[in-house]
Design a protein around this motif. Structure first.
Motif, PDB file in Angstrom:
ATOM      1  N   TYR A   9      12.379  14.637  -2.467  1.00  0.00           N
ATOM      2  CA  TYR A   9      13.522  14.915  -3.347  1.00  0.00           C
ATOM      3  C   TYR A   9      13.051  15.041  -4.797  1.00  0.00           C
ATOM      4  O   TYR A   9      13.251  16.090  -5.425  1.00  0.00           O
ATOM      5  CB  TYR A   9      14.562  13.807  -3.206  1.00  0.00           C
ATOM      6  CG  TYR A   9      15.843  14.072  -3.966  1.00  0.00           C
ATOM      7  CD1 TYR A   9      16.758  15.014  -3.497  1.00  0.00           C
ATOM      8  CD2 TYR A   9      16.136  13.404  -5.147  1.00  0.00           C
ATOM      9  CE1 TYR A   9      17.931  15.271  -4.185  1.00  0.00           C
ATOM     10  CE2 TYR A   9      17.310  13.648  -5.839  1.00  0.00           C
ATOM     11  CZ  TYR A   9      18.208  14.578  -5.356  1.00  0.00           C
ATOM     12  OH  TYR A   9      19.363  14.842  -6.044  1.00  0.00           O
ATOM     13  N   TYR A  10      12.424  13.983  -5.318  1.00  0.00           N
ATOM     14  CA  TYR A  10      11.871  14.074  -6.675  1.00  0.00           C
ATOM     15  C   TYR A  10      10.457  14.640  -6.614  1.00  0.00           C
ATOM     16  O   TYR A  10       9.640  14.217  -5.813  1.00  0.00           O
ATOM     17  CB  TYR A  10      11.856  12.695  -7.349  1.00  0.00           C
ATOM     18  CG  TYR A  10      13.239  12.237  -7.750  1.00  0.00           C
ATOM     19  CD1 TYR A  10      13.927  12.852  -8.791  1.00  0.00           C
ATOM     20  CD2 TYR A  10      13.870  11.206  -7.074  1.00  0.00           C
ATOM     21  CE1 TYR A  10      15.197  12.452  -9.147  1.00  0.00           C
ATOM     22  CE2 TYR A  10      15.136  10.790  -7.426  1.00  0.00           C
ATOM     23  CZ  TYR A  10      15.799  11.422  -8.466  1.00  0.00           C
ATOM     24  OH  TYR A  10      17.061  11.017  -8.819  1.00  0.00           O
ATOM     25  N   GLY A  11      10.201  15.610  -7.447  1.00  0.00           N
ATOM     26  CA  GLY A  11       8.900  16.237  -7.495  1.00  0.00           C
ATOM     27  C   GLY A  11       8.826  17.540  -6.720  1.00  0.00           C
ATOM     28  O   GLY A  11       7.865  18.294  -6.871  1.00  0.00           O
ATOM     29  N   MET A  38       7.311  10.835  -1.977  1.00  0.00           N
ATOM     30  CA  MET A  38       6.138  11.310  -1.256  1.00  0.00           C
ATOM     31  C   MET A  38       5.731  10.366  -0.128  1.00  0.00           C
ATOM     32  O   MET A  38       4.943  10.716   0.739  1.00  0.00           O
ATOM     33  CB  MET A  38       4.962  11.508  -2.209  1.00  0.00           C
ATOM     34  CG  MET A  38       4.932  12.864  -2.891  1.00  0.00           C
ATOM     35  SD  MET A  38       4.873  14.260  -1.736  1.00  0.00           S
ATOM     36  CE  MET A  38       3.321  13.940  -0.894  1.00  0.00           C
ATOM     37  N   ASN A  39       6.269   9.156  -0.138  1.00  0.00           N
ATOM     38  CA  ASN A  39       5.959   8.187   0.899  1.00  0.00           C
ATOM     39  C   ASN A  39       7.154   7.904   1.797  1.00  0.00           C
ATOM     40  O   ASN A  39       7.206   6.861   2.453  1.00  0.00           O
ATOM     41  CB  ASN A  39       5.460   6.884   0.276  1.00  0.00           C
ATOM     42  CG  ASN A  39       4.040   6.999  -0.235  1.00  0.00           C
ATOM     43  OD1 ASN A  39       3.091   6.933   0.528  1.00  0.00           O
ATOM     44  ND2 ASN A  39       3.893   7.215  -1.534  1.00  0.00           N
ATOM     45  N   PRO A  85      13.990   4.279  -6.069  1.00  0.00           N
ATOM     46  CA  PRO A  85      13.697   5.680  -5.758  1.00  0.00           C
ATOM     47  C   PRO A  85      14.058   6.681  -6.854  1.00  0.00           C
ATOM     48  O   PRO A  85      13.596   7.825  -6.812  1.00  0.00           O
ATOM     49  CB  PRO A  85      14.561   5.937  -4.516  1.00  0.00           C
ATOM     50  CG  PRO A  85      15.732   5.018  -4.687  1.00  0.00           C
ATOM     51  CD  PRO A  85      15.183   3.798  -5.365  1.00  0.00           C
ATOM     52  N   VAL A  86      14.888   6.289  -7.823  1.00  0.00           N
ATOM     53  CA  VAL A  86      15.414   7.260  -8.779  1.00  0.00           C
ATOM     54  C   VAL A  86      14.297   7.781  -9.690  1.00  0.00           C
ATOM     55  O   VAL A  86      13.586   7.013 -10.338  1.00  0.00           O
ATOM     56  CB  VAL A  86      16.548   6.633  -9.620  1.00  0.00           C
ATOM     57  CG1 VAL A  86      17.072   7.654 -10.638  1.00  0.00           C
ATOM     58  CG2 VAL A  86      17.680   6.155  -8.715  1.00  0.00           C
ATOM     59  N   GLU A 146       0.835  -1.199   0.000  1.00  0.00           N
ATOM     60  CA  GLU A 146       0.000   0.000   0.000  1.00  0.00           C
ATOM     61  C   GLU A 146       0.874   1.255   0.000  1.00  0.00           C
ATOM     62  O   GLU A 146       0.638   2.200  -0.747  1.00  0.00           O
ATOM     63  CB  GLU A 146      -0.914  -0.014   1.228  1.00  0.00           C
ATOM     64  CG  GLU A 146      -1.959   1.079   1.227  1.00  0.00           C
ATOM     65  CD  GLU A 146      -2.923   0.919   2.387  1.00  0.00           C
ATOM     66  OE1 GLU A 146      -4.138   0.918   2.140  1.00  0.00           O
ATOM     67  OE2 GLU A 146      -2.458   0.793   3.538  1.00  0.00           O
ATOM     68  N   MET A 147       1.907   1.256   0.853  1.00  0.00           N
ATOM     69  CA  MET A 147       2.827   2.393   0.882  1.00  0.00           C
ATOM     70  C   MET A 147       3.830   2.255  -0.249  1.00  0.00           C
ATOM     71  O   MET A 147       4.373   1.181  -0.477  1.00  0.00           O
ATOM     72  CB  MET A 147       3.562   2.458   2.229  1.00  0.00           C
ATOM     73  CG  MET A 147       4.430   3.695   2.387  1.00  0.00           C
ATOM     74  SD  MET A 147       5.168   3.815   4.044  1.00  0.00           S
ATOM     75  CE  MET A 147       6.367   2.494   3.994  1.00  0.00           C
TER      76      MET A 147
END
Length: 350
Positions: free
Chosen positions: A330-332, A283-284, A275-276, A222-223
């Motif tokens: 970090y991203y976004g 966001m999680n 994660p890249v 879910e996460m």
């Protein structure tokens, strides 16, 4: 519980006890020490046991319920068992290690309170392992994994960084965990932001696609939306037992669905950490990090968000609050897309 402006509550902390390591992995951003044969006392620039415990006690006040001890190689700290023993009882304790010192310490670490362990293992072949890690300690790592299992730490999660030099070893590692009960495999996407050499990165989606073809069952957490692939022993062999997977099931955060559970006998579980350029991953993220020299940071990839922790609990509380308040994905957010490339958001450029 502390939360940042994006609504991300901090539920876990990562504590780096040292930047020293007895390996010199080619993908790592630090240089290893070479053949260090045993644990050492903390160096002058490493946070001591009392300061670590103070930080953890403050974190527990804010309902942080888990800690992972990392390095470098955390078992180079002779006082690791003491630190674990003094960790607040409300926190689940895990650690990441290269495994070389587990044969002598796994039982003591479990007695102290360690509940889970990740062991770095980038290949199942000794020569390939040596080429990646610049270490001849393959047999010792295997002994460490066995010691962890004997001490009751199953499932032991094997961490494998996937990049140009290791991608070809993935099928063998998948088969290894499928054939050996008590093991899981975590494939970690190579992160050029930390280690450099962007030319070493591979398309991690190809690994997802391959695993989906081999798996007989797929579970989505879910996460993060991360997928777990369950493969039967022999599924990666030519003419193996792979079949079209059943419909995906959704697992609660950190757990398994009621009808799936952990991998069964003759079945391996593989999960990819990717994660890249992954906004959903960032966001999680619910973690704050403490560096080996006593600084708090809200993001693994950033090096401009370090804050000295402080010496008193009042100072630590204030620094932790500030660190969480300053956290951004970090991203976004910190990195944004412009003309098809990821660039630093001008908002964060001094």
């Amino acid at each position: 519980m502390l939360a940042d402006e994006f609504g991300r509550e901090v539920t876990g902390v990562r504590v780096s006890l040292t930047d020293r390591c007895n390996f010199d992995c080619v993908y790592c951003h630090n240089e290893g020490l070479g053949d260090v044969r045993g644990p050492m006392e903390p160096t002058d620039d490493e946070i001591d046991a009392d300061a670590v415990v103070d930080f953890l006690e403050v974190a527990a006040e804010f309902d942080v319920d888990s800690v992972k001890f990392t390095g470098g190689e955390p078992l180079l700290r002779a006082d690791l068992e003491e630190i674990v023993r003094r960790t607040p009882e409300s926190m689940a304790v895990s650690l990441t290690t290269n495994g070389t010192m587990l044969p002598d310490r796994a039982e003591g670490l479990v007695d102290a309170g360690v509940e889970r362990v990740n062991v770095s293992q980038d290949a199942i072949d000794p020569d390939a392992f040596a080429a990646v890690t610049n270490s001849g300690a393959y047999d010792r790592v295997i002994e460490g994994v066995e010691a962890a299992l004997d001490a009751g730490l199953a499932p032991v999660k094997l961490n494998m960084v996937v990049f140009e030099a290791t991608a070809g070893y993935v099928p063998e590692m998948v088969e290894h965990v499928a054939a050996n009960d008590g093991l899981q495999l975590q494939l970690i996407e190579y992160m050029p932001e930390i280690a450099g050499h962007p030319e070493w990165a591979i398309d991690i989606q190809r690994v997802h696609d391959w695993l989906a073809e081999q798996a007989h069952r797929i579970e989505r957490r879910e996460m993060h939306g991360r997928r777990r692939y369950f493969l039967r022993e022999g599924a990666t062999d030519a003419g193996g037992t792979a079949a079209a997977p059943e419909a995906e099931t959704v697992a609660a955060d950190g757990g398994a669905t009621a009808d799936s559970g952990d991998a069964g006998p003759g079945e391996g579980m593989v999960e990819i950490v990717d994660p890249v350029e992954n906004e959903e991953f960032c966001m999680n993220c619910h973690r704050v990090r403490l560096t080996h020299d006593g600084k708090l940071k809200g993001c693994l990839n950033r090096h401009d968000d370090l804050l000295p922790m402080g010496e008193t609990k009042d100072e630590i509380r204030e620094t932790l609050r500030e660190t969480v308040a300053n956290r951004v994905p970090y991203y976004g957010e910190y990195m944004v897309e412009a003309d098809g490339e990821w660039v630093v958001n001008p908002e964060y450029i001094n």
